[in-house]
Structures are given as C-alpha cells and as structure tokens.
Scaffold this motif. Sequence first.
Motif, PDB file in Angstrom:
ATOM      1  N   LEU A 266      31.053  62.531   6.824  1.00 35.81           N
ATOM      2  CA  LEU A 266      31.237  61.406   7.774  1.00 35.81           C
ATOM      3  C   LEU A 266      30.591  62.080   8.961  1.00 35.81           C
ATOM      4  N   PHE A 267      30.929  63.143   9.254  1.00 36.46           N
ATOM      5  CA  PHE A 267      30.627  63.667  10.804  1.00 36.46           C
ATOM      6  C   PHE A 267      29.351  64.590  10.743  1.00 36.46           C
ATOM      7  N   THR A 268      29.279  65.058   9.687  1.00 38.58           N
ATOM      8  CA  THR A 268      28.032  66.091   9.770  1.00 38.58           C
ATOM      9  C   THR A 268      27.136  65.942   8.720  1.00 38.58           C
ATOM     10  N   PRO A 269      26.588  64.559   8.631  1.00 38.75           N
ATOM     11  CA  PRO A 269      25.453  64.307   7.452  1.00 38.75           C
ATOM     12  C   PRO A 269      24.014  64.712   7.850  1.00 38.75           C
ATOM     13  N   ARG A 270      23.507  65.353   6.691  1.00 39.20           N
ATOM     14  CA  ARG A 270      22.017  65.610   6.767  1.00 39.20           C
ATOM     15  C   ARG A 270      21.109  64.440   6.520  1.00 39.20           C
ATOM     16  N   THR A 271      21.641  63.613   5.585  1.00 37.98           N
ATOM     17  CA  THR A 271      20.856  62.306   5.198  1.00 37.98           C
ATOM     18  C   THR A 271      21.779  60.973   5.357  1.00 37.98           C
ATOM     19  N   MET A 272      21.203  60.376   5.663  1.00 37.42           N
ATOM     20  CA  MET A 272      21.911  58.650   5.817  1.00 37.42           C
ATOM     21  C   MET A 272      21.100  57.596   5.363  1.00 37.42           C
ATOM     22  N   ALA A 273      21.746  56.788   4.618  1.00 41.56           N
ATOM     23  CA  ALA A 273      21.136  55.464   4.082  1.00 41.56           C
ATOM     24  C   ALA A 273      21.833  54.484   4.661  1.00 41.56           C
ATOM     25  N   VAL A 274      20.882  53.448   5.180  1.00 43.65           N
ATOM     26  CA  VAL A 274      21.362  52.249   5.922  1.00 43.65           C
ATOM     27  C   VAL A 274      21.289  51.073   5.087  1.00 43.65           C
TER      28      VAL A 274
ATOM     29  N   THR B 226      16.826  59.686   7.537  1.00 46.90           N
ATOM     30  CA  THR B 226      17.306  58.048   7.527  1.00 46.90           C
ATOM     31  C   THR B 226      16.580  57.236   6.538  1.00 46.90           C
ATOM     32  N   TYR B 227      17.228  56.646   5.652  1.00 43.83           N
ATOM     33  CA  TYR B 227      16.538  56.028   4.514  1.00 43.83           C
ATOM     34  C   TYR B 227      17.298  54.343   4.745  1.00 43.83           C
ATOM     35  N   ALA B 228      16.221  53.321   4.310  1.00 41.21           N
ATOM     36  CA  ALA B 228      16.514  52.092   4.549  1.00 41.21           C
ATOM     37  C   ALA B 228      16.710  51.460   3.000  1.00 41.21           C
ATOM     38  N   LEU B 229      17.752  50.531   3.016  1.00 43.63           N
ATOM     39  CA  LEU B 229      18.104  50.307   1.519  1.00 43.63           C
ATOM     40  C   LEU B 229      18.293  48.584   1.753  1.00 43.63           C
ATOM     41  N   ASN B 230      17.728  47.980   0.675  1.00 41.60           N
ATOM     42  CA  ASN B 230      17.830  46.487   0.348  1.00 41.60           C
ATOM     43  C   ASN B 230      17.632  46.414  -1.021  1.00 41.60           C
ATOM     44  N   PRO B 231      18.373  45.602  -1.577  1.00 41.24           N
ATOM     45  CA  PRO B 231      18.344  45.456  -3.303  1.00 41.24           C
ATOM     46  C   PRO B 231      16.907  44.806  -3.451  1.00 41.24           C
ATOM     47  N   LYS B 232      16.388  44.000  -2.780  1.00 39.59           N
ATOM     48  CA  LYS B 232      15.040  43.320  -2.987  1.00 39.59           C
ATOM     49  C   LYS B 232      13.914  44.417  -2.829  1.00 39.59           C
ATOM     50  N   GLY B 233      14.064  45.515  -2.202  1.00 40.22           N
ATOM     51  CA  GLY B 233      13.161  46.558  -2.211  1.00 40.22           C
ATOM     52  C   GLY B 233      11.760  46.290  -1.280  1.00 40.22           C
TER      53      GLY B 233
ATOM     54  N   GLN C 140       8.652  48.476   8.099  1.00 46.92           N
ATOM     55  CA  GLN C 140       8.049  49.441   9.161  1.00 46.92           C
ATOM     56  C   GLN C 140       7.286  50.794   8.482  1.00 46.92           C
ATOM     57  N   ARG C 141       6.649  50.437   7.678  1.00 51.04           N
ATOM     58  CA  ARG C 141       5.716  51.397   6.736  1.00 51.04           C
ATOM     59  C   ARG C 141       6.523  52.424   6.060  1.00 51.04           C
ATOM     60  N   GLU C 142       7.840  52.291   5.933  1.00 49.17           N
ATOM     61  CA  GLU C 142       8.843  53.207   5.051  1.00 49.17           C
ATOM     62  C   GLU C 142       9.355  52.265   4.010  1.00 49.17           C
ATOM     63  N   PRO C 143       9.404  52.923   2.955  1.00 49.07           N
ATOM     64  CA  PRO C 143       9.832  52.305   1.733  1.00 49.07           C
ATOM     65  C   PRO C 143      11.524  51.811   2.036  1.00 49.07           C
ATOM     66  N   LEU C 144      11.668  50.475   1.300  1.00 50.96           N
ATOM     67  CA  LEU C 144      12.916  50.116   1.210  1.00 50.96           C
ATOM     68  C   LEU C 144      13.514  50.364  -0.063  1.00 50.96           C
ATOM     69  N   TYR C 145      14.563  51.057  -0.261  1.00 51.73           N
ATOM     70  CA  TYR C 145      15.007  51.473  -1.355  1.00 51.73           C
ATOM     71  C   TYR C 145      15.944  50.390  -1.868  1.00 51.73           C
ATOM     72  N   PRO C 146      15.935  49.926  -3.446  1.00 51.50           N
ATOM     73  CA  PRO C 146      16.646  48.886  -4.044  1.00 51.50           C
ATOM     74  C   PRO C 146      17.916  49.593  -4.102  1.00 51.50           C
ATOM     75  N   ASP C 147      18.221  50.609  -4.216  1.00 47.76           N
ATOM     76  CA  ASP C 147      19.497  51.363  -4.509  1.00 47.76           C
ATOM     77  C   ASP C 147      19.481  52.698  -4.220  1.00 47.76           C
ATOM     78  N   PHE C 148      20.833  53.517  -4.389  1.00 47.77           N
ATOM     79  CA  PHE C 148      20.829  54.892  -3.814  1.00 47.77           C
ATOM     80  C   PHE C 148      20.131  55.850  -4.965  1.00 47.77           C
ATOM     81  N   SER C 149      20.001  55.438  -6.272  1.00 46.33           N
ATOM     82  CA  SER C 149      19.174  56.240  -7.273  1.00 46.33           C
ATOM     83  C   SER C 149      17.728  56.539  -6.975  1.00 46.33           C
ATOM     84  N   ALA C 150      17.275  55.430  -6.254  1.00 42.66           N
ATOM     85  CA  ALA C 150      15.885  55.369  -5.999  1.00 42.66           C
ATOM     86  C   ALA C 150      15.499  56.358  -4.759  1.00 42.66           C
ATOM     87  N   ILE C 151      16.375  56.710  -4.034  1.00 43.24           N
ATOM     88  CA  ILE C 151      16.194  57.618  -2.973  1.00 43.24           C
ATOM     89  C   ILE C 151      15.920  59.205  -3.473  1.00 43.24           C
ATOM     90  N   PRO C 152      14.751  59.827  -3.073  1.00 43.68           N
ATOM     91  CA  PRO C 152      14.432  61.007  -3.627  1.00 43.68           C
ATOM     92  C   PRO C 152      15.560  62.065  -3.302  1.00 43.68           C
TER      93      PRO C 152
END
Lengths: 226, 455
Positions: B6-14, B41-48, B52-64
């Motif tokens: 929660l307080f020292t994350p290296r990666t974050m998905a919104v 930082t990664y952006a998520l939306n089920p629609k994919g 802003q020229r970054e991929p929108l990931y449909p779910d967590f498993s799609a994030i590298p």
Amino acid sequence: MLNAQGKKIMAQGKSRGWIMEPEAKTLLRIFNFAVPAFLWTGKLQEAEAFAAEQGFPLAMKIVSSTIVHKSEAGGVVLGIDGLEGLREHFERFRAFEGFEGVLLEEMVRGSAEVIIGSKTDLQFGPVVLLGIGGTGVEIYNDAVLRMAPLTSADARSMIESLKGKALLTGFRGSTGINIAYLQQMLIRFSNLVMELDDIESIDLNPVICSSERAVIADARFILQSE
Amino acid sequence: MNLKPLFTPRTMAVCGVSLKNEAHPANVIFNKNNLRYPIETYALNPKGGTFQREPLYPDFSAIPEHIDLAVIATRAEAVETVLADCLKNKVGAAVVVSAGFAEIGNHRLQERITSMALEASFPIIGPNCLGIHRPARFDTLFLPSERLVRPEKGNLAFISQSGGVLVDQMLKFAGQGIGLSAGVSIGNKAVVREIDLLAYFDRDPSTRVMAFYIEGFAENEGRHFVQAAQACKKPVVVMKSGKSPGGSKAASSHTASMAGDYFVFKEVMQQHSIAVAKDEHELGAFCESLSNFETQIEGRVGIVTVSGGHGVVAVDTCTEHGLQVPVLSKATREAILPRLNPSIRDIASLDNPVDLTGSSFDSDFVAVTDILSRSPEVDAILILLLPYSPGISTDISAKLSHIHQREGKPMVAYLPKDEKYRIILEGFELYNIPVSPSIEGSVLMLEALRRCKKC
C-alpha cells in the motif's frame, strides 16, 4: 467474585433495568465497599427497633421499583431526629407508588462529597468518573474520567486533575480527606465495573469522605436493556 | 496483513480509466502518476484499447509485470469483480476510491468486500476515500495536481477518515512548513483501519509522528486503539469531530449525563499519552513541534524577547496552557549580564522573560539563548522575535539555530508573518526550530512536548 446473593440481585435488576438502592448497597458490601449501617423494611416496628439500636439522627429513603430518582420524587429525608419524625415519614412513604419499604440509614459525616461513577462506553468500554459530588454535581461539572481498569497512577492523576482538588486535600487550615483510601477505592471500583456485565452506568453519589474513609451514601446501578 | 504494497509500491494499476470522460477519477489518478512520480503506472479498462498512446489493459493478467497496488475507481457494482481479479493475479494491495457502499446504506456490498479481503489477508484502503498521498513517491488522490497544495516530504503521517479534511489539512501543513511522510484518507475503513495504520507507521522509518483525524470508532475499537497507541514508540496526535453533544437523549444517571462522548474521548486519549488537538490550530502546532523534537519537557519555559508587552502576553499564554515561566536564579542572571552589550546592561530585564529591549543586538540574543540552553532552570526556550529593531539582523535565526543544534534543548519561535521576514523564517526552519506567526501557536508547540509523553 459475585456470590449467589450478588448474582440474584443482578438478575432481578436486569429484568427491572436498574437495581434498587438497598440491593445496590448489599452488592457493594459484598465487594467490601463501605456503606452506612442500614435496614430495609416495610414494618414500622422493625424501623423503630433499628432506630433504638442505631440512635438518631437517621436518614430515610423510599424503596420503590418505579422511582429511580428518589430526591426529585420527595422520597429522601435526612436528619430524622426522633421517633415522631420516623413514624410521620414512614406513613408518608407508605403512600408512594410501588412502595416496597423504606431504607433507614445512619447519617454519615465527612468533610467532602464526591461522585464516583462508571459508564460502559460504546467505543472505549467501561470508564470510571470522579467528580466533586453531592446534589450540585452537574452544576459544578468538575469531573475527570479514565478507562477502566485503573492503575494507581491513573487514580492519583484523577484526584490531581480535579479543579476542586483542594476541597479534598484540605485548604485554609482544614484537614483533608484520606486520599490514599479514595485512590484505593477508585481502583477497586474500576475492578468491580470490569467484572460486572450488563452495566449501563453506575452513580455512587454522594460518597462521603472523611480523614478516615469514604462511605457510599447513595448508589444507583442502571443496567443495559436487553 | 502486509501493508507494504500500500505504501511502498513499485508498480500501480489504475482501474476504471475512461476513454470518454477525461475528468473521471481514474483518469486523473493515472495522469498525475504516469511519468510524474517514480512509480510504474498502468491503466485498466475491461474494454481494452489505448489511452494517451499507452495500452489500456483489460485485466491484471494482461499487464507485463506484477502489480503491487491497484487503485480501483470503477462503479461500486464492479468493485467485487476487479477485486477478484486482483486476488487471482496476486496484486499486493488496493485503494478503493469508489463510493456507493456503507455510506449510502449499501452495507451488504461492503461486507462482501471486507470478507473477501480479510479471507485473503489482502489490505484495502477505502472504499469511499481519496486514498494515499506520499510526497515524491505516488498519489492516489483523484484531485488534479494543479488544484492541490502539497506539503513537502517530511516525517508526519496524517491519517484522516475524511478525504476533505486530508486535502484541506495538506494545504495548511504546507503553509506551516510541516512535511508529510504520508497522507491517508481511509473513508469507510472496511478493511484497513486506524489501528492497522498505527502499527504500520510506528515501524515506518520515514515517519516520526502520527496524527489522526477521527470521526468515530466501532464498538470497543477505541479501547484497542488507545492501548495500541500507548505501546507505540512514536508520538500520536488526534483530532476528533463531533464534539457537540448530539441528540439530547435524557441521561438516566449523573455519570452518563456528565460523561458525554467527547469528554470520554478526550480523557481516555490523554490517559494513554495521546495528544488531543481541539482544532486545526492545535493540530498544526502539535504536529510541527513533535516532528521536530524528541524531548519531553516538564514545561519550564525560558522566554527571550525584545518587547516587554510580548513577554507578558507569552507568560499569560504559558500559564493558561499549564507551562511555567520560572524566575531565573541570581547565578544565571549574573552569568548573562557581562555578556550583554554595555549599552543595554542597565535597561534589560533578566528575570524571565528576559527582555533585551529594542536596543539589543543579535549578540545579546545569542548570549542569553546560549546560557538558557545550558541552564537546568528551564527545559524549553521561547524566542519572541520582533524583527523591527535596528540591532537585529536577518542572520539572527541562523545564529540561534546553531545554538539549538549544538545544545539540543527544544526551542520555538514567534515571528510575525510577512514575506519580508521570510529569510529569518527559513533560518529557523533550516535547523528545525518551529516558528509560529502567533504567540499562542508557539506556546502550543511547547505544550505538545509537555503533553505527549513520547517525544
């Protein structure tokens, strides 16, 4: 530990929502708190016999399962100084609603009155209050409070933190009350409230303090409704 | 429960980033963190798709890569599904920004989330919250960066049940020069509660003081909180709302009528060495003081002033707050006198307050402060600095700071607030001498050291 008599008083109180004064005093006596010599009776002869043995002056209070606030109902007489007064007030009390006898008590002397109380707080559980007591308790509003159980440092700081602490420790040449006794009493009372279940709040008011001890002149236990 | 992610994350998905609504909380959170904070930082939306020229990931498993912290800003009804996905993909923790739970009576939905998280030992902040702001690390507050006033990085962890109070207090802390190690809005506190954060920040090396804004505890939770706070190594400050006796329920006993909720709260907190701030002024003063000093004081204050009037006001205020201003011994006064400039020796008053008069120089302040810093007669020093006197230079604060740094005795200063005197202010703050623009504020800072048994 609560004995069979104490358990019975608690169970009866539970159904009524509060514990009547003579039962509260009995309960306190079980836990070795000082209360005045008293008699709970519905018979005038017994009252007269108690007076003969105890001597005057005496205090008389109504015992009624429907009267929680006795003073407000005119159900407390202090300083009865003879048989005539005793009989007169006994007859008067007999007409009160829910009459279950009178409580006849020795008049306790002291130099200061405090309130010791407890309440089961929703967020913090049992807490203990100490204040300058007597009938003006809410007017002075000089009280301190700690979470139970109390340590001896807590009990000491409670007395220290009262604005009117000089009333207890003595001022202008008057002797103070027995502070060590009061501290011990606060600690023992906090242990009592930790042990008893179902307490909503307790008032020991007034507790009459002298240079020797502190006697609980009136006690009210309000229990949690089911 | 491990709160580190929660307080020292290296990666974050919104989660919940919108392609249609640029003001959507998820978009604001993504934008303010992506490439602006040192957090992946990664952006998520089920629609994919792309955002802003970054991929929108449909779910967590799609994030590298593995995600430490999920920030969930979807509709309330979608939160359960996202949480299940978090658990499936071993995400470390979540901040649930979404509203629409217990606060509007939707208790069932909140309970389901709570039990899901507790079963998996998965820490959640929220729901219905702003989440976490860690200066120079990351920020889940869905308020645009340009709207916020943010304090510097510092050593105060401020935990607030209300998001509004957090943001407003951040502005006030910034104005007072109080730095934050973390600002946390906990909202409905469905999983992570005050007591968990108390335990976490007590061990967090970047935090020195913990402050809480509390609206209320659950049944018996207050009891556990004060016991835990008393066991903490670090000072704890609390501010509570709801002081007015709500709903005049006729009390059945004197005790119940006298022991109102706030009275119980205040007394029990103080019993457990927690400093209770009655308002935001006290909160600011207490936090500033406790984040600078680690010394508890009995409260014997030595006052140094150029103005007799300010000295008297300071004595009154000290007395009001339970602090003493002891008269200095003859020996101390005799030590001070020869070190003063000859021109003020006959007019200065050395009792306490030490009134150096408007004719004094920096060197007079330095001499008195030096002696008081070493004298056992006082355990704290209050400098009333009126920068109007011709003999007082802008170097004064740095000079006094050096004494403080050398001797270590708590020292606070009153300095009138104006841009003109900023250089003096910075001289104090550079060496951790807290400054207040009011005499009362500076006295409150000393009171905090007396009240809080764990400085």
